[in-house]
Enzyme design. Sequence first.
Site, mmCIF file in Angstrom:
data_model
loop_
_atom_site.group_PDB
_atom_site.id
_atom_site.type_symbol
_atom_site.label_atom_id
_atom_site.label_comp_id
_atom_site.label_asym_id
_atom_site.label_seq_id
_atom_site.Cartn_x
_atom_site.Cartn_y
_atom_site.Cartn_z
ATOM 1 N N GLU A 53 20.961 37.080 -0.391
ATOM 2 C CA GLU A 53 21.000 37.008 -1.857
ATOM 3 C C GLU A 53 22.016 37.998 -2.427
ATOM 4 O O GLU A 53 22.806 37.681 -3.314
ATOM 5 C CB GLU A 53 19.615 37.343 -2.444
ATOM 6 N N CYS A 89 16.462 43.019 -3.253
ATOM 7 C CA CYS A 89 17.207 41.884 -3.826
ATOM 8 C C CYS A 89 16.695 41.550 -5.222
ATOM 9 O O CYS A 89 17.473 41.229 -6.112
ATOM 10 C CB CYS A 89 17.121 40.659 -2.924
HETATM 11 N N1 THU Z 1 16.580 38.831 4.562
HETATM 12 C C1 THU Z 1 17.388 38.185 3.660
HETATM 13 O O1 THU Z 1 18.598 38.033 3.886
HETATM 14 N N2 THU Z 1 16.831 37.728 2.517
HETATM 15 C C2 THU Z 1 15.498 37.779 2.216
HETATM 16 O O2 THU Z 1 15.085 37.293 1.173
HETATM 17 C C3 THU Z 1 14.565 38.451 3.138
HETATM 18 C C4 THU Z 1 15.169 39.064 4.344
HETATM 19 C C5 THU Z 1 17.164 39.277 5.831
HETATM 20 C C6 THU Z 1 17.249 40.750 6.054
HETATM 21 C C7 THU Z 1 17.288 40.826 7.557
HETATM 22 O O3 THU Z 1 18.607 40.605 8.003
HETATM 23 C C8 THU Z 1 16.436 39.648 8.016
HETATM 24 O O4 THU Z 1 16.380 38.763 6.890
HETATM 25 C C9 THU Z 1 15.042 40.017 8.457
HETATM 26 O O5 THU Z 1 14.407 40.817 7.514
#
Ligand code: THU
Length: 130
Positions: A53, A89
């Site tokens: 995000e 985020c």
């Molecule tokens: N992550 C995201 O990119 N967006 C989310 O809404 C939740 C988590 C990523 C962070 C990390 O690289 C992986 O997902 C596991 O937490």
Amino acid sequence: MKDLFNKAKAVLPNSYSVYSNFKVAAALRLKNGEIITGVNVENASFGLTNCAERSALFTAYSQGYRKEDIKEMLITTEQTELISPCGACRQVMRELMPDDAKVHMTTVDGKTKTVENKDLLPFAFTENDL
Ligand code: THU
């Protein structure tokens, strides 16, 4: 929303998630119709990981777009259950996207949940508090 989903799905393999193996992609639709994507980018210093995000939003802002240019965001993963944006985020989304922007959480097998940006972070600390 299918086009937004397809763009997010197309960049899902670009996720740099070598530590978690948890791929996430986000796609932003701008009011001018352009779609900007982002993926999670991890780091051996785990706390420096950038979620999908924030990657999408920072790309949009880096290209000169601003809050008022953004219409909606879609998030997708390879998981069977929906995921919702993390706390960090939500804080960034609250400042960089309109309060009423739709946030669509999806899975590659077709589940969808849509909320408004402002509902992800009630009683938020914002630029108006400074
Ligand atoms: N992550 C995201 O990119 N967006 C989310 O809404 C939740 C988590 C990523 C962070 C990390 O690289 C992986 O997902 C596991 O937490």
